[in-house]
Design a protein around this motif. Structure first.
Motif, PDB file in Angstrom:
ATOM      1  N   TYR A  38       1.029  -1.105   0.128  1.00 25.98           N
ATOM      2  CA  TYR A  38       0.053  -0.115   0.008  1.00 25.98           C
ATOM      3  C   TYR A  38       0.826   1.208   0.001  1.00 25.98           C
ATOM      4  O   TYR A  38       0.663   2.319  -0.602  1.00 25.98           O
ATOM      5  N   TYR A  39       1.964   1.205   0.685  1.00 32.15           N
ATOM      6  CA  TYR A  39       2.977   2.173   0.874  1.00 32.15           C
ATOM      7  C   TYR A  39       4.095   2.146   0.002  1.00 32.15           C
ATOM      8  O   TYR A  39       4.534   0.848   0.092  1.00 32.15           O
ATOM      9  N   LYS A  40       4.469   2.789  -0.897  1.00 31.14           N
ATOM     10  CA  LYS A  40       5.635   2.618  -1.789  1.00 31.14           C
ATOM     11  C   LYS A  40       6.482   3.974  -1.643  1.00 31.14           C
ATOM     12  O   LYS A  40       6.010   5.022  -1.855  1.00 31.14           O
ATOM     13  N   VAL A  41       7.757   3.749  -1.379  1.00 30.89           N
ATOM     14  CA  VAL A  41       8.721   4.640  -1.043  1.00 30.89           C
ATOM     15  C   VAL A  41       9.860   4.697  -1.848  1.00 30.89           C
ATOM     16  O   VAL A  41      10.327   3.446  -1.979  1.00 30.89           O
ATOM     17  N   GLU A  42      10.398   5.634  -2.271  1.00 30.61           N
ATOM     18  CA  GLU A  42      11.771   5.944  -2.767  1.00 30.61           C
ATOM     19  C   GLU A  42      12.366   6.739  -1.910  1.00 30.61           C
ATOM     20  O   GLU A  42      12.481   7.680  -1.455  1.00 30.61           O
ATOM     21  N   LEU A  43      13.729   5.971  -1.487  1.00 29.37           N
ATOM     22  CA  LEU A  43      14.766   6.692  -0.619  1.00 29.37           C
ATOM     23  C   LEU A  43      15.717   7.497  -1.411  1.00 29.37           C
ATOM     24  O   LEU A  43      15.904   7.084  -2.450  1.00 29.37           O
ATOM     25  N   ALA A  44      16.217   8.654  -0.862  1.00 26.32           N
ATOM     26  CA  ALA A  44      17.263   9.114  -1.231  1.00 26.32           C
ATOM     27  C   ALA A  44      18.688   8.286  -1.439  1.00 26.32           C
ATOM     28  O   ALA A  44      19.432   8.462  -2.469  1.00 26.32           O
ATOM     29  N   GLN A  45      18.940   7.357  -0.282  1.00 29.24           N
ATOM     30  CA  GLN A  45      20.100   6.620  -0.486  1.00 29.24           C
ATOM     31  C   GLN A  45      19.471   5.276  -0.139  1.00 29.24           C
ATOM     32  O   GLN A  45      18.699   4.978   0.568  1.00 29.24           O
ATOM     33  N   PRO A  46      20.511   4.045  -0.527  1.00 26.75           N
ATOM     34  CA  PRO A  46      19.674   2.862  -0.272  1.00 26.75           C
ATOM     35  C   PRO A  46      19.665   2.558   1.236  1.00 26.75           C
ATOM     36  O   PRO A  46      20.596   3.102   2.032  1.00 26.75           O
ATOM     37  N   ALA A  47      18.775   1.886   1.635  1.00 30.31           N
ATOM     38  CA  ALA A  47      18.475   1.501   2.948  1.00 30.31           C
ATOM     39  C   ALA A  47      19.737   0.830   3.696  1.00 30.31           C
ATOM     40  O   ALA A  47      20.051  -0.137   3.147  1.00 30.31           O
ATOM     41  N   ALA A  48      20.253   0.886   4.887  1.00 33.70           N
ATOM     42  CA  ALA A  48      21.054   0.110   5.604  1.00 33.70           C
ATOM     43  C   ALA A  48      20.436  -1.215   6.145  1.00 33.70           C
ATOM     44  O   ALA A  48      21.030  -2.369   5.860  1.00 33.70           O
ATOM     45  N   SER A  49      19.343  -1.199   6.431  1.00 34.56           N
ATOM     46  CA  SER A  49      18.635  -2.427   6.667  1.00 34.56           C
ATOM     47  C   SER A  49      17.568  -2.751   5.795  1.00 34.56           C
ATOM     48  O   SER A  49      16.862  -2.057   5.148  1.00 34.56           O
ATOM     49  N   LYS A  50      17.195  -4.068   5.741  1.00 29.61           N
ATOM     50  CA  LYS A  50      16.149  -4.535   4.609  1.00 29.61           C
ATOM     51  C   LYS A  50      14.843  -4.586   5.240  1.00 29.61           C
ATOM     52  O   LYS A  50      14.004  -4.515   4.530  1.00 29.61           O
ATOM     53  N   GLN A  51      14.521  -4.796   6.591  1.00 23.92           N
ATOM     54  CA  GLN A  51      13.072  -4.782   6.843  1.00 23.92           C
ATOM     55  C   GLN A  51      13.114  -4.256   8.221  1.00 23.92           C
ATOM     56  O   GLN A  51      13.952  -4.713   8.992  1.00 23.92           O
ATOM     57  N   GLU A  52      12.177  -3.619   8.544  1.00 22.29           N
ATOM     58  CA  GLU A  52      11.997  -2.957   9.946  1.00 22.29           C
ATOM     59  C   GLU A  52      10.235  -3.167  10.299  1.00 22.29           C
ATOM     60  O   GLU A  52       9.505  -2.900   9.257  1.00 22.29           O
ATOM     61  N   LEU A  53       9.934  -3.349  11.416  1.00 23.73           N
ATOM     62  CA  LEU A  53       8.756  -3.336  11.883  1.00 23.73           C
ATOM     63  C   LEU A  53       8.323  -1.787  12.306  1.00 23.73           C
ATOM     64  O   LEU A  53       8.933  -1.376  13.359  1.00 23.73           O
ATOM     65  N   LEU A  54       7.495  -1.158  11.569  1.00 24.08           N
ATOM     66  CA  LEU A  54       7.139   0.273  11.890  1.00 24.08           C
ATOM     67  C   LEU A  54       5.647   0.225  11.934  1.00 24.08           C
ATOM     68  O   LEU A  54       4.961  -0.044  10.862  1.00 24.08           O
TER      69      LEU A  54
END
Length: 118
Positions: A38-54
């Motif tokens: 449902y949420y689609k996000v583009e980050l400015a830099q690659p994420a350090a972690s692959k998955q987080e519970l938010l």
């Protein structure tokens, strides 16, 4: 009680049973079909972690692209949480809603405010 009353009550009981069974088996299938990103996000830099519970859902990232199913939180709050956890957000959408540049600045600005307070 006459035979027609018994037949009517039996018919109502049978109809209620069919409706209940339908809701019991069909509703979870409809929910499962809609549990994609449902949420689609583009980050400015690659994420350090692959998955987080938010905010009660798992946000999964590959490189700069992150995806998550719908959460019971406002899209603004999800955007802020993702920016705090993964870094600057350059694009964010919640369903059909695409965040504007001002909304993205607010998401990313919240991270800077927290860092400045610490």
């Amino acid at each position: 009680m006459t035979l027609s009353h018994v037949s009517a009550r039996f018919g109502a009981l049978a109809a209620a049973s069919v409706i209940s069974a339908t809701l019991l088996f069909v509703a979870p299938q409809a929910h499962a079909a809609s549990s994609g990103p449902y949420y689609k996000v583009e980050l400015a830099q690659p994420a350090a972690s692959k998955q987080e519970l938010l905010r009660s859902v798992f946000v999964k990232c590959e490189g700069t692209a992150c995806r998550a199913p719908m959460a019971s939180t406002a899209p603004k709050n999800m955007c802020i949480s993702i920016a705090r956890e993964f870094g600057e957000v350059s694009a964010f959408s919640a369903g059909d809603r695409v965040f504007t540049a001002e909304e993205l600045a607010a998401c990313n600005g919240s991270k800077k405010e927290v860092i400045a307070k610490n």
